[in-house]
Write an enzyme that holds these catalytic residues in place. Sequence first.
Site, short mmCIF file in Angstrom:
data_model
loop_
_atom_site.label_atom_id
_atom_site.label_comp_id
_atom_site.label_asym_id
_atom_site.label_seq_id
_atom_site.Cartn_x
_atom_site.Cartn_y
_atom_site.Cartn_z
N TRP A 54 0.87 -1.18 0.00
CA TRP A 54 0.00 0.00 0.00
C TRP A 54 0.90 1.23 0.00
O TRP A 54 1.82 1.33 0.84
CB TRP A 54 -0.86 -0.05 1.26
CG TRP A 54 -1.82 1.07 1.42
CD1 TRP A 54 -2.69 1.56 0.49
CD2 TRP A 54 -2.03 1.85 2.60
NE1 TRP A 54 -3.43 2.58 1.02
CE2 TRP A 54 -3.04 2.79 2.32
CE3 TRP A 54 -1.47 1.85 3.88
CZ2 TRP A 54 -3.51 3.70 3.25
CZ3 TRP A 54 -1.93 2.76 4.80
CH2 TRP A 54 -2.93 3.68 4.49
N ALA B 204 -6.53 -4.41 7.49
CA ALA B 204 -7.44 -3.32 7.13
C ALA B 204 -8.69 -3.82 6.43
O ALA B 204 -9.57 -3.02 6.10
CB ALA B 204 -6.70 -2.31 6.24
N ASP C 130 -0.70 -5.51 9.47
CA ASP C 130 -1.66 -4.46 9.10
C ASP C 130 -2.92 -5.16 8.62
O ASP C 130 -2.90 -5.81 7.57
CB ASP C 130 -1.06 -3.59 8.00
CG ASP C 130 -2.04 -2.52 7.51
OD1 ASP C 130 -3.13 -2.38 8.11
OD2 ASP C 130 -1.71 -1.82 6.53
C1 LIG Z 1 -3.30 -1.93 3.55
C2 LIG Z 1 -3.98 -0.79 4.20
N1 LIG Z 1 -3.66 -0.46 5.45
C3 LIG Z 1 -4.25 0.54 6.09
C4 LIG Z 1 -5.22 1.30 5.49
C5 LIG Z 1 -5.77 2.42 6.33
O1 LIG Z 1 -6.99 2.89 6.08
P1 LIG Z 1 -7.64 4.01 6.99
O2 LIG Z 1 -6.59 4.90 7.51
O3 LIG Z 1 -8.57 4.72 6.05
O4 LIG Z 1 -8.37 3.30 8.08
C6 LIG Z 1 -5.59 1.02 4.17
C7 LIG Z 1 -6.58 1.83 3.46
O5 LIG Z 1 -6.71 1.87 2.28
C8 LIG Z 1 -4.96 -0.07 3.52
O6 LIG Z 1 -5.27 -0.41 2.28
#
Ligand SMILES: Cc1ncc(COP(=O)(O)O)c(C=O)c1O
Length: 394
Positions: A127, A210, A208
Amino acid sequence: MFEDLQPAPADKILALIGLYRADPRTNKVDLGVGVYKDRDGKTPVMRAVREAEKRLLNSQDTKTYLGLAGDAGFNAVMAKLAFGPGADMTRIRAAQAPGGSGALRLVAELLKRTRADATVWLSDPTWPNHMPVMRAAGLQIREYPYFDAASGFVRFDDMLAALLTAERGDVVLLHGCCHNPTGANLDAAQWQAVTDLVVERGLLPFVDIAYQGFGDGLEADALGLRLLAAKVPEMVVASSCSKNFAVYRDRVGAAMVLARDSAQADVAMSQMLSAARAMYSMPPDHGAAAVRIVLEDASLRADWEAELEEMRLRMLRLRVQFAEALRRQSNSDRFDFVASHRGMFSRLGLTEGQVERLRAEHGVYMVGDSRINVAGLPEDGMDDLAKAIVSVLD
Ligand SMILES: Cc1ncc(COP(=O)(O)O)c(C=O)c1O
Protein backbone atom coordinates in the site's frame (compact mmCIF):
# COMPACT_ATOMS: atom_id res chain seq x y z
CA MET A 1 8.11 31.83 4.77
CA PHE A 2 6.84 29.47 2.09
CA GLU A 3 8.70 30.89 -0.90
CA ASP A 4 11.19 28.02 -1.11
CA LEU A 5 8.55 25.34 -0.80
CA GLN A 6 7.71 23.14 -3.75
CA PRO A 7 4.18 21.72 -4.09
CA ALA A 8 3.87 18.18 -2.71
CA PRO A 9 3.35 15.59 -5.44
CA ALA A 10 -0.35 14.94 -6.08
CA ASP A 11 -1.79 11.69 -4.76
CA LYS A 12 -2.23 9.52 -7.85
CA ILE A 13 -5.42 7.85 -6.69
CA LEU A 14 -7.06 11.16 -5.72
CA ALA A 15 -6.03 12.62 -9.08
CA LEU A 16 -7.71 9.67 -10.78
CA ILE A 17 -10.97 10.44 -8.95
CA GLY A 18 -10.85 13.98 -10.39
CA LEU A 19 -10.30 12.69 -13.93
CA TYR A 20 -13.12 10.17 -13.57
CA ARG A 21 -15.57 12.82 -12.34
CA ALA A 22 -14.69 15.11 -15.23
CA ASP A 23 -15.15 12.36 -17.85
CA PRO A 24 -18.49 12.94 -19.66
CA ARG A 25 -18.74 9.35 -21.03
CA THR A 26 -21.80 7.57 -19.62
CA ASN A 27 -20.30 4.08 -19.93
CA LYS A 28 -17.15 4.96 -17.92
CA VAL A 29 -16.04 2.42 -15.31
CA ASP A 30 -14.35 3.37 -12.01
CA LEU A 31 -12.03 0.65 -10.77
CA GLY A 32 -9.74 3.16 -9.06
CA VAL A 33 -10.59 4.45 -5.62
CA GLY A 34 -10.30 1.99 -2.71
CA VAL A 35 -13.76 2.03 -1.18
CA TYR A 36 -16.35 -0.73 -1.27
CA LYS A 37 -19.21 -0.01 -3.67
CA ASP A 38 -22.54 -1.76 -4.08
CA ARG A 39 -24.23 -2.62 -7.37
CA ASP A 40 -25.34 1.00 -7.78
CA GLY A 41 -21.84 2.33 -7.19
CA LYS A 42 -22.81 3.57 -3.69
CA THR A 43 -20.90 3.17 -0.42
CA PRO A 44 -23.79 3.06 2.05
CA VAL A 45 -23.70 3.42 5.82
CA MET A 46 -24.05 -0.13 7.15
CA ARG A 47 -27.40 -0.96 8.80
CA ALA A 48 -25.97 -1.88 12.20
CA VAL A 49 -23.72 1.18 12.25
CA ARG A 50 -26.69 3.47 11.51
CA GLU A 51 -28.66 1.87 14.35
CA ALA A 52 -25.70 2.20 16.71
CA GLU A 53 -25.40 5.88 15.77
CA LYS A 54 -29.08 6.41 16.64
CA ARG A 55 -28.54 4.78 20.04
CA LEU A 56 -25.48 6.92 20.57
CA LEU A 57 -27.38 10.08 19.74
CA ASN A 58 -30.13 9.17 22.19
CA SER A 59 -27.92 8.05 25.06
CA GLN A 60 -24.85 10.28 24.90
CA ASP A 61 -25.11 13.03 27.51
CA THR A 62 -21.56 14.36 27.46
CA LYS A 63 -18.74 14.85 25.03
CA THR A 64 -16.08 15.43 27.62
CA TYR A 65 -12.60 13.98 27.00
CA LEU A 66 -12.28 10.19 27.10
CA GLY A 67 -8.51 9.96 27.42
CA LEU A 68 -5.52 9.16 25.24
CA ALA A 69 -6.56 5.55 24.53
CA GLY A 70 -10.05 6.57 23.41
CA ASP A 71 -12.95 4.22 24.13
CA ALA A 72 -11.84 1.39 26.43
CA GLY A 73 -14.75 -0.84 25.40
CA PHE A 74 -13.85 -0.34 21.74
CA ASN A 75 -10.25 -1.30 22.43
CA ALA A 76 -11.33 -4.51 24.15
CA VAL A 77 -13.66 -5.64 21.34
CA MET A 78 -11.14 -4.73 18.65
CA ALA A 79 -8.44 -6.81 20.33
CA LYS A 80 -10.83 -9.78 20.46
CA LEU A 81 -11.88 -9.29 16.83
CA ALA A 82 -8.27 -9.48 15.69
CA PHE A 83 -6.66 -11.92 18.12
CA GLY A 84 -9.74 -14.13 18.63
CA PRO A 85 -11.70 -15.06 21.72
CA GLY A 86 -9.01 -17.52 22.89
CA ALA A 87 -6.15 -15.00 22.96
CA ASP A 88 -4.17 -14.28 26.13
CA MET A 89 -5.52 -10.78 26.79
CA THR A 90 -3.15 -10.22 29.70
CA ARG A 91 -0.35 -9.74 27.13
CA ILE A 92 -2.37 -7.63 24.69
CA ARG A 93 -3.08 -3.88 24.79
CA ALA A 94 -5.01 -1.82 22.25
CA ALA A 95 -5.21 1.93 21.72
CA GLN A 96 -7.91 3.51 19.60
CA ALA A 97 -6.35 5.47 16.74
CA PRO A 98 -7.54 7.77 13.93
CA GLY A 99 -8.11 5.07 11.30
CA GLY A 100 -5.79 2.29 10.23
CA SER A 101 -3.34 4.97 9.07
CA GLY A 102 -3.26 6.51 12.54
CA ALA A 103 -2.78 3.05 14.04
CA LEU A 104 0.13 2.36 11.69
CA ARG A 105 1.76 5.63 12.69
CA LEU A 106 1.20 4.98 16.39
CA VAL A 107 2.81 1.54 16.15
CA ALA A 108 5.65 3.05 14.09
CA GLU A 109 6.24 5.65 16.83
CA LEU A 110 6.36 2.85 19.41
CA LEU A 111 8.90 0.96 17.29
CA LYS A 112 11.03 4.08 16.98
CA ARG A 113 11.01 4.46 20.76
CA THR A 114 11.94 0.86 21.41
CA ARG A 115 14.22 0.01 18.47
CA ALA A 116 15.38 3.27 16.93
CA ASP A 117 17.75 1.59 14.47
CA ALA A 118 15.42 -1.23 13.41
CA THR A 119 14.54 -1.74 9.77
CA VAL A 120 10.94 -2.26 8.73
CA TRP A 121 10.58 -4.74 5.85
CA LEU A 122 7.71 -3.95 3.49
CA SER A 123 6.29 -6.16 0.77
CA ASP A 124 7.14 -5.12 -2.79
CA PRO A 125 4.64 -3.85 -3.76
CA THR A 126 2.66 -2.58 -0.80
CA TRP A 127 0.00 0.00 0.00
CA PRO A 128 1.64 3.27 -1.10
CA ASN A 129 1.12 4.89 2.31
CA HIS A 130 3.17 2.33 4.25
CA MET A 131 6.49 3.81 3.26
CA PRO A 132 5.69 7.47 4.05
CA VAL A 133 4.12 6.55 7.40
CA MET A 134 7.15 4.48 8.47
CA ARG A 135 9.54 7.16 7.21
CA ALA A 136 7.61 9.89 9.03
CA ALA A 137 8.29 8.03 12.27
CA GLY A 138 11.99 7.95 11.39
CA LEU A 139 12.23 4.24 10.66
CA GLN A 140 14.42 2.67 8.01
CA ILE A 141 12.78 0.69 5.23
CA ARG A 142 13.72 -2.36 3.20
CA GLU A 143 11.56 -4.38 0.85
CA TYR A 144 10.97 -8.09 0.38
CA PRO A 145 9.80 -9.50 -2.98
CA TYR A 146 6.14 -10.40 -2.85
CA PHE A 147 4.25 -10.50 -6.13
CA ASP A 148 4.86 -12.17 -9.47
CA ALA A 149 3.02 -9.99 -11.98
CA ALA A 150 3.17 -12.63 -14.71
CA SER A 151 1.40 -15.37 -12.74
CA GLY A 152 -0.53 -13.22 -10.26
CA PHE A 153 0.78 -15.27 -7.33
CA VAL A 154 2.99 -14.62 -4.31
CA ARG A 155 6.76 -15.07 -4.84
CA PHE A 156 6.90 -16.97 -1.61
CA ASP A 157 10.37 -18.53 -1.91
CA ASP A 158 11.87 -15.14 -2.79
CA MET A 159 10.01 -13.53 0.09
CA LEU A 160 11.41 -16.05 2.59
CA ALA A 161 14.91 -15.79 1.13
CA ALA A 162 14.86 -12.01 1.59
CA LEU A 163 13.53 -12.22 5.13
CA LEU A 164 16.30 -14.69 6.00
CA THR A 165 18.73 -11.82 5.48
CA ALA A 166 16.94 -9.57 7.99
CA GLU A 167 18.80 -8.71 11.19
CA ARG A 168 17.56 -9.94 14.55
CA GLY A 169 15.17 -7.28 15.86
CA ASP A 170 14.05 -6.11 12.41
CA VAL A 171 10.35 -5.62 11.83
CA VAL A 172 8.35 -7.43 9.11
CA LEU A 173 5.19 -5.69 7.99
CA LEU A 174 2.63 -8.21 6.74
CA HIS A 175 -0.85 -7.60 5.33
CA GLY A 176 -3.14 -9.63 7.61
CA CYS A 177 -5.42 -10.45 4.67
CA CYS A 178 -6.57 -9.04 1.32
CA HIS A 179 -3.17 -7.72 0.23
CA ASN A 180 -3.32 -4.20 -1.17
CA PRO A 181 -2.59 -3.66 -4.06
CA THR A 182 -2.11 -7.18 -5.40
CA GLY A 183 -4.97 -9.31 -4.00
CA ALA A 184 -2.50 -12.22 -3.67
CA ASN A 185 -2.33 -13.64 -0.15
CA LEU A 186 -0.42 -16.17 1.90
CA ASP A 187 -2.15 -19.51 2.49
CA ALA A 188 -2.18 -21.23 5.89
CA ALA A 189 1.00 -23.22 5.22
CA GLN A 190 2.81 -20.07 4.11
CA TRP A 191 1.69 -18.17 7.22
CA GLN A 192 3.03 -21.06 9.27
CA ALA A 193 6.37 -20.88 7.46
CA VAL A 194 6.55 -17.11 8.04
CA THR A 195 5.73 -17.68 11.72
CA ASP A 196 8.54 -20.23 12.03
CA LEU A 197 10.94 -17.86 10.30
CA VAL A 198 10.19 -14.83 12.48
CA VAL A 199 10.47 -16.94 15.65
CA GLU A 200 13.74 -18.52 14.53
CA ARG A 201 15.31 -15.25 13.38
CA GLY A 202 14.02 -13.06 16.21
CA LEU A 203 12.04 -10.72 13.93
CA LEU A 204 9.07 -8.66 15.08
CA PRO A 205 5.87 -9.21 13.07
CA PHE A 206 3.82 -6.09 12.34
CA VAL A 207 0.42 -7.04 10.96
CA ASP A 208 -1.66 -4.46 9.10
CA ILE A 209 -5.23 -5.77 9.01
CA ALA A 210 -7.44 -3.32 7.13
CA TYR A 211 -9.90 -5.66 5.40
CA GLN A 212 -10.92 -8.29 7.97
CA GLY A 213 -14.08 -9.93 6.63
CA PHE A 214 -13.46 -8.94 2.99
CA GLY A 215 -11.48 -12.06 2.02
CA ASP A 216 -12.46 -15.50 3.29
CA GLY A 217 -14.56 -14.37 6.28
CA LEU A 218 -14.06 -12.59 9.59
CA GLU A 219 -12.34 -15.49 11.35
CA ALA A 220 -10.47 -16.91 8.36
CA ASP A 221 -9.01 -13.48 7.55
CA ALA A 222 -7.35 -13.34 10.97
CA LEU A 223 -5.78 -16.78 10.61
CA GLY A 224 -2.26 -15.55 9.88
CA LEU A 225 -2.35 -12.97 12.68
CA ARG A 226 -3.54 -15.62 15.13
CA LEU A 227 -0.95 -18.22 14.01
CA LEU A 228 1.70 -15.62 14.74
CA ALA A 229 0.16 -14.60 18.06
CA ALA A 230 0.16 -18.20 19.24
CA LYS A 231 3.91 -18.54 18.66
CA VAL A 232 5.76 -15.24 18.85
CA PRO A 233 6.79 -13.59 22.10
CA GLU A 234 5.95 -10.12 20.79
CA MET A 235 4.10 -8.58 17.87
CA VAL A 236 2.36 -5.36 16.83
CA VAL A 237 -0.87 -4.86 14.90
CA ALA A 238 -2.63 -1.96 13.17
CA SER A 239 -6.29 -2.55 12.39
CA SER A 240 -8.81 -0.44 10.54
CA CYS A 241 -12.62 -0.30 10.63
CA SER A 242 -12.79 1.95 7.58
CA LYS A 243 -13.72 -0.85 5.19
CA ASN A 244 -15.42 -3.57 7.21
CA PHE A 245 -17.65 -1.10 9.08
CA ALA A 246 -17.71 1.39 6.17
CA VAL A 247 -16.85 4.25 8.53
CA TYR A 248 -14.12 5.64 6.28
CA ARG A 249 -14.48 9.33 7.15
CA ASP A 250 -15.03 8.78 10.86
CA ARG A 251 -11.42 7.56 11.22
CA VAL A 252 -11.63 4.39 13.28
CA GLY A 253 -8.71 2.05 13.93
CA ALA A 254 -6.67 0.44 16.68
CA ALA A 255 -2.96 0.07 17.42
CA MET A 256 -2.25 -3.13 19.30
CA VAL A 257 0.67 -4.75 21.05
CA LEU A 258 1.25 -8.35 22.12
CA ALA A 259 4.06 -8.28 24.68
CA ARG A 260 6.04 -10.93 26.56
CA ASP A 261 4.01 -10.36 29.69
CA SER A 262 1.46 -8.04 31.20
CA ALA A 263 4.02 -5.63 32.69
CA GLN A 264 5.77 -5.13 29.33
CA ALA A 265 2.39 -4.72 27.66
CA ASP A 266 1.60 -1.88 30.07
CA VAL A 267 4.90 -0.16 29.33
CA ALA A 268 4.40 -0.47 25.55
CA MET A 269 0.86 0.91 25.88
CA SER A 270 2.07 3.87 27.93
CA GLN A 271 4.65 4.66 25.25
CA MET A 272 2.02 4.49 22.51
CA LEU A 273 -0.21 6.86 24.46
CA SER A 274 2.63 9.29 25.04
CA ALA A 275 3.31 9.22 21.28
CA ALA A 276 -0.41 9.85 20.63
CA ARG A 277 -0.31 12.81 23.02
CA ALA A 278 2.40 14.45 20.93
CA MET A 279 0.65 13.82 17.60
CA TYR A 280 -3.10 14.33 18.04
CA SER A 281 -3.70 13.78 21.76
CA MET A 282 -6.96 11.84 21.57
CA PRO A 283 -8.65 9.93 18.77
CA PRO A 284 -12.08 11.00 17.43
CA ASP A 285 -14.83 9.27 19.36
CA HIS A 286 -17.97 8.95 17.26
CA GLY A 287 -17.11 6.14 14.83
CA ALA A 288 -15.32 4.03 17.42
CA ALA A 289 -18.26 4.37 19.81
CA ALA A 290 -20.62 3.18 17.06
CA VAL A 291 -18.35 0.21 16.28
CA ARG A 292 -18.17 -0.65 19.98
CA ILE A 293 -21.98 -0.60 20.25
CA VAL A 294 -22.28 -2.92 17.23
CA LEU A 295 -19.70 -5.39 18.51
CA GLU A 296 -21.06 -5.49 22.07
CA ASP A 297 -24.71 -6.02 21.07
CA ALA A 298 -25.51 -9.57 19.91
CA SER A 299 -28.24 -8.65 17.43
CA LEU A 300 -26.45 -5.62 15.95
CA ARG A 301 -23.33 -7.71 15.64
CA ALA A 302 -25.21 -10.48 13.84
CA ASP A 303 -26.68 -7.93 11.43
CA TRP A 304 -23.26 -6.36 10.81
CA GLU A 305 -21.74 -9.77 10.14
CA ALA A 306 -24.57 -10.62 7.74
CA GLU A 307 -24.15 -7.38 5.77
CA LEU A 308 -20.37 -7.75 5.71
CA GLU A 309 -20.81 -11.29 4.41
CA GLU A 310 -23.12 -9.99 1.63
CA MET A 311 -20.38 -7.55 0.62
CA ARG A 312 -17.70 -10.25 0.71
CA LEU A 313 -19.77 -12.68 -1.36
CA ARG A 314 -20.59 -9.95 -3.89
CA MET A 315 -16.87 -9.31 -4.41
CA LEU A 316 -16.20 -13.03 -4.79
CA ARG A 317 -18.99 -13.36 -7.35
CA LEU A 318 -17.63 -10.40 -9.30
CA ARG A 319 -14.16 -11.96 -9.29
CA VAL A 320 -15.47 -15.19 -10.80
CA GLN A 321 -17.59 -13.37 -13.41
CA PHE A 322 -14.69 -11.11 -14.38
CA ALA A 323 -12.22 -14.00 -14.67
CA GLU A 324 -14.72 -15.89 -16.83
CA ALA A 325 -15.31 -12.88 -19.09
CA LEU A 326 -11.56 -12.37 -19.47
CA ARG A 327 -11.13 -16.04 -20.31
CA ARG A 328 -13.85 -15.78 -23.00
CA GLN A 329 -12.51 -12.57 -24.50
CA SER A 330 -8.80 -13.44 -24.36
CA ASN A 331 -9.15 -17.14 -25.13
CA SER A 332 -6.57 -17.76 -22.45
CA ASP A 333 -6.21 -18.46 -18.74
CA ARG A 334 -3.90 -15.47 -18.29
CA PHE A 335 -6.28 -13.70 -15.89
CA ASP A 336 -7.64 -16.73 -14.01
CA PHE A 337 -5.75 -15.56 -10.91
CA VAL A 338 -8.38 -12.83 -10.42
CA ALA A 339 -10.83 -15.49 -9.17
CA SER A 340 -8.38 -16.90 -6.63
CA HIS A 341 -7.30 -13.51 -5.29
CA ARG A 342 -9.09 -12.20 -2.22
CA GLY A 343 -10.17 -8.83 -0.93
CA MET A 344 -11.08 -5.64 -2.71
CA PHE A 345 -8.12 -5.48 -5.07
CA SER A 346 -6.29 -7.37 -7.77
CA ARG A 347 -3.34 -6.24 -9.77
CA LEU A 348 -3.90 -7.22 -13.39
CA GLY A 349 -0.28 -7.03 -14.55
CA LEU A 350 -0.83 -4.40 -17.28
CA THR A 351 1.74 -1.77 -18.22
CA GLU A 352 1.21 1.92 -17.41
CA GLY A 353 0.73 2.50 -21.15
CA GLN A 354 -2.02 -0.12 -21.31
CA VAL A 355 -3.71 1.38 -18.25
CA GLU A 356 -3.57 4.83 -19.88
CA ARG A 357 -5.07 3.49 -23.12
CA LEU A 358 -7.91 1.89 -21.17
CA ARG A 359 -8.70 5.28 -19.66
CA ALA A 360 -8.33 7.32 -22.82
CA GLU A 361 -9.94 4.93 -25.31
CA HIS A 362 -12.49 3.08 -23.17
CA GLY A 363 -13.24 5.22 -20.10
CA VAL A 364 -11.94 2.44 -17.83
CA TYR A 365 -10.19 3.92 -14.79
CA MET A 366 -7.70 1.95 -12.70
CA VAL A 367 -4.56 2.86 -10.76
CA GLY A 368 -1.39 3.14 -12.90
CA ASP A 369 0.04 -0.11 -11.52
CA SER A 370 -3.12 -1.85 -12.92
CA ARG A 371 -4.72 -2.33 -9.51
CA ILE A 372 -8.47 -2.72 -9.85
CA ASN A 373 -11.13 -2.31 -7.17
CA VAL A 374 -13.17 -5.48 -7.63
CA ALA A 375 -16.24 -3.85 -6.03
CA GLY A 376 -16.34 -1.41 -8.96
CA LEU A 377 -16.67 -4.15 -11.62
CA PRO A 378 -19.86 -3.67 -13.66
CA GLU A 379 -22.09 -6.73 -13.12
CA ASP A 380 -23.88 -6.13 -16.40
CA GLY A 381 -20.90 -5.10 -18.45
CA MET A 382 -18.23 -7.72 -17.75
CA ASP A 383 -17.71 -8.77 -21.35
CA ASP A 384 -17.45 -5.18 -22.62
CA LEU A 385 -14.87 -4.49 -19.94
CA ALA A 386 -12.95 -7.69 -20.66
CA LYS A 387 -13.03 -6.87 -24.39
CA ALA A 388 -11.58 -3.42 -23.68
CA ILE A 389 -8.79 -4.91 -21.56
CA VAL A 390 -7.93 -7.52 -24.18
CA SER A 391 -7.90 -4.81 -26.91
CA VAL A 392 -5.01 -2.95 -25.22
CA LEU A 393 -2.89 -6.03 -24.56
CA ASP A 394 -0.65 -5.79 -27.63
C1 LIG B 1 -3.30 -1.93 3.55
C2 LIG B 1 -3.98 -0.79 4.20
N1 LIG B 1 -3.66 -0.46 5.45
C3 LIG B 1 -4.25 0.54 6.09
C4 LIG B 1 -5.22 1.30 5.49
C5 LIG B 1 -5.77 2.42 6.33
O1 LIG B 1 -6.99 2.89 6.08
P1 LIG B 1 -7.64 4.01 6.99
O2 LIG B 1 -6.59 4.90 7.51
O3 LIG B 1 -8.57 4.72 6.05
O4 LIG B 1 -8.37 3.30 8.08
C6 LIG B 1 -5.59 1.02 4.17
C7 LIG B 1 -6.58 1.83 3.46
O5 LIG B 1 -6.71 1.87 2.28
C8 LIG B 1 -4.96 -0.07 3.52
O6 LIG B 1 -5.27 -0.41 2.28
